[in-house]
Design an enzyme around this catalytic site. Structure first.
Site, PDB file in Angstrom:
ATOM      1  N   GLY A   1      80.224  19.316 -12.951  1.00  0.00           N
ATOM      2  CA  GLY A   1      81.804  18.998 -12.439  1.00  0.00           C
ATOM      3  C   GLY A   1      82.820  20.149 -12.960  1.00  0.00           C
ATOM      4  N   LEU A   2      82.471  21.046 -13.408  1.00  0.00           N
ATOM      5  CA  LEU A   2      83.667  22.107 -13.777  1.00  0.00           C
ATOM      6  C   LEU A   2      83.582  23.244 -13.072  1.00  0.00           C
ATOM      7  CD1 LEU A   2      83.083  21.780 -17.691  1.00  0.00           C
ATOM      8  CD2 LEU A   2      84.642  20.763 -16.216  1.00  0.00           C
TER       9      LEU A   2
ATOM     10  N   ASP B   1      92.205  16.389  -2.175  1.00  0.00           N
ATOM     11  CA  ASP B   1      92.476  17.899  -1.691  1.00  0.00           C
ATOM     12  C   ASP B   1      92.017  17.806  -0.283  1.00  0.00           C
ATOM     13  OD1 ASP B   1      89.520  17.707  -2.100  1.00  0.00           O
ATOM     14  OD2 ASP B   1      89.490  19.854  -3.141  1.00  0.00           O
TER      15      ASP B   1
ATOM     16  N   ASP C   1      88.741  23.659  -5.861  1.00  0.00           N
ATOM     17  CA  ASP C   1      88.052  24.496  -7.068  1.00  0.00           C
ATOM     18  C   ASP C   1      87.982  26.092  -6.634  1.00  0.00           C
ATOM     19  OD1 ASP C   1      87.372  21.829  -7.277  1.00  0.00           O
ATOM     20  OD2 ASP C   1      85.428  22.257  -6.634  1.00  0.00           O
TER      21      ASP C   1
ATOM     22  N   TYR D   1      79.560  12.124  -1.776  1.00  0.00           N
ATOM     23  CA  TYR D   1      80.787  12.570  -1.383  1.00  0.00           C
ATOM     24  C   TYR D   1      81.348  12.683  -0.027  1.00  0.00           C
ATOM     25  CZ  TYR D   1      84.261  16.647  -2.041  1.00  0.00           C
ATOM     26  OH  TYR D   1      85.392  17.450  -1.729  1.00  0.00           O
TER      27      TYR D   1
ATOM     28  N   SER E   1      80.036  26.661  -8.984  1.00  0.00           N
ATOM     29  CA  SER E   1      79.837  27.193  -7.999  1.00  0.00           C
ATOM     30  C   SER E   1      80.942  27.761  -7.408  1.00  0.00           C
ATOM     31  CB  SER E   1      79.333  26.182  -7.134  1.00  0.00           C
ATOM     32  OG  SER E   1      79.947  25.089  -6.922  1.00  0.00           O
TER      33      SER E   1
ATOM     34  N   GLU F   1      81.032  27.974   1.151  1.00  0.00           N
ATOM     35  CA  GLU F   1      80.426  26.851   0.574  1.00  0.00           C
ATOM     36  C   GLU F   1      80.109  25.702   1.596  1.00  0.00           C
ATOM     37  OE1 GLU F   1      81.299  25.761  -3.190  1.00  0.00           O
ATOM     38  OE2 GLU F   1      80.341  23.921  -3.199  1.00  0.00           O
TER      39      GLU F   1
ATOM     40  N   GLU G   1      92.460  13.438  -7.581  1.00  0.00           N
ATOM     41  CA  GLU G   1      91.011  13.346  -7.334  1.00  0.00           C
ATOM     42  C   GLU G   1      90.663  12.814  -6.070  1.00  0.00           C
ATOM     43  OE1 GLU G   1      89.102  15.702  -9.253  1.00  0.00           O
ATOM     44  OE2 GLU G   1      89.304  14.560 -10.943  1.00  0.00           O
TER      45      GLU G   1
END
Ligand code: GLA
Length: 392
Positions: free
Chosen positions: A131-132, A45, A179, A228, A135, A167, A42
């Site tokens: 959080g899945l 990336d 993602d 973030y 988008s 994005e 987590e």
């Protein structure tokens, strides 16, 4: 698995029927892109590191047909707002879901794809803000359907990069590549071990008798977006300071735990904690892949626990609700591992649970969480699923 395919097929058929009612013609194509859950890795990336996500069955479907009037149109029954823009005009941001559609169209155009005018209809069962990656699944399904209409297919790895650009540059969210990438290349029964710098990836099979169980805390703390960006900036600052000592290092991913132990004293406390998380989390991904491959469940469970603690204490992106869900999960029988998943500040935990224990797990965690917080968690049960596909 047969059920999942039937359910997905049924979604596509219903969407096609609805498309006919709205636009007066059948869709030329229906594309599906899944949501994702990250098993471990987590906030690595965007530091050029490693991740281990899986695509899930919850998905977004986009039906599309070409049109002759130079317009890009998109609607959805589930969300307010619609797209109706001339394809060659500049698109304005609306701060609605429609920005993902126009953002993807712009990013495709910027990539040199000769887009054609199209009508789109969108349906999704990926919960928003959980959080899945609702988008990323929307972006990838939109991109796939626009490319099919334009008869200009591209590989999912390339599409993932284009959707990330959409994005970052058009929607204005500074996410990494994880993602979109896993929504593109996910495979039934497997996690995707991805090197976010080289974009090389390998499939890591998950045991058939283990379910991915996502517990939705039903909270999304309002700080999420800003924090973030702040974490990204802190990682960059930590990298810049470390590079003064370690000039060959390109990203935090290159710093070994041994180098960090030698150099951490050059960082102020806050940046030291942020960097410590990222460097240790990359190691944990590598060790988790090895644990999965050798069926060492005890080790995998420890690594997921260590990841959660590091996200809570060093990276500071957990919240009391996620901590509670992890605590309740770990006390249940048949749980191989539990941790928060995704960006944090709310959203979901990911739990690897033996199939025979799933019903009991769901009831116990839901009861305890609701008792403590007054919120009933939504709990989703999935196997690792396939990535992007043209369904019709
Ligand atoms: C969000 C972002 C991803 C990744 C995770 C944290 O889901 O979209 O790119 O950074 O947070 O691992």
């Amino acid at each position: 698995m047969a059920n999942a395919v039937t359910a997905g097929g049924a979604q596509a058929e219903q969407l096609a029927a609805q498309f006919r009612q709205i636009y007066g013609c059948g869709p030329a194509v229906v594309c599906r892109a899944p949501g994702r859950v990250n098993l471990i890795g987590e906030h690595t990336d965007y530091n050029g590191g490693f991740v281990l996500p899986a695509a899930i069955r919850l998905s977004t479907w986009v039906a599309a047909a070409p049109r002759q009037d130079g317009v890009l149109a998109a609607r959805s029954d589930e969300m307010p707002g619609a797209v109706h823009v001339r394809l060659h005009d500049r698109f304005e941001r609306s701060h609605l879901w429609t920005d993902y559609v126009t953002g993807v169209a712009q990013a495709l155009r910027q990539f040199g794809v000769p887009l054609g005018a199209a009508s789109l209809l969108v349906r999704s069962d990926v919960p928003l803000g959980a959080g899945l990656s609702s988008s990323a699944s929307l972006e990838m399904a939109v991109a796939c359907s626009l490319l099919e209409v334009a008869q200009h297919p591209l590989p999912p790895e390339t599409l993932a990069g284009i959707c990330r650009t959409a994005e970052n540059e058009y929607v204005g969210a500074s996410c990494g590549i994880m993602d979109q990438f896993v929504a593109g290349v996910g495979r039934e029964g497997c996690a995707v071990f991805l090197d976010c710098r080289s974009l090389r990836y390998e499939y890591v099979p998950l045991p058939a008798d283990v379910c991915l169980v996502m517990c939705n805390s039903m909270v999304k703390h309002s700080v999420a977006g800003g924090e973030y960006g702040r974490r990204r900036a802190q990682c960059e600052e930590a990298l810049a300071l470390l590079r003064a000592e370690l000039p060959d290092v390109e990203s935090l991913r290159d710093v070994t735990p041994e180098q960090f132990a030698r150099c951490e004293r050059f960082l102020p406390e806050l940046l030291r904690k942020r960097a410590r998380h990222v460097i240790a989390e990359n190691e944990r991904v590598l060790q988790s892949v090895a644990a999965l491959r050798s069926a060492d469940w005890a080790r995998l469970g420890e690594l997921m626990q260590a990841s959660h603690q590091s996200l809570r204490d060093d990276f500071e992106v957990s919240c009391p609700e996620l901590d509670l869900l992890v605590e309740y999960a770990r006390a249940q029988p048949g749980v191989l591992g539990a941790r928060m998943t995704g960006g944090g500040f709310g959203g979901c935990t990911v739990n690897l649970v033996r199939s025979e224990s799933v019903a009991r797990f769901r009831d116990a965690v839901a009861r305890q969480y609701e008792g403590a917080t007054g919120r009933a968690p939504a709990i989703y049960i999935s196997q690792a699923a396939d990535g992007l596909q043209r369904v019709i």
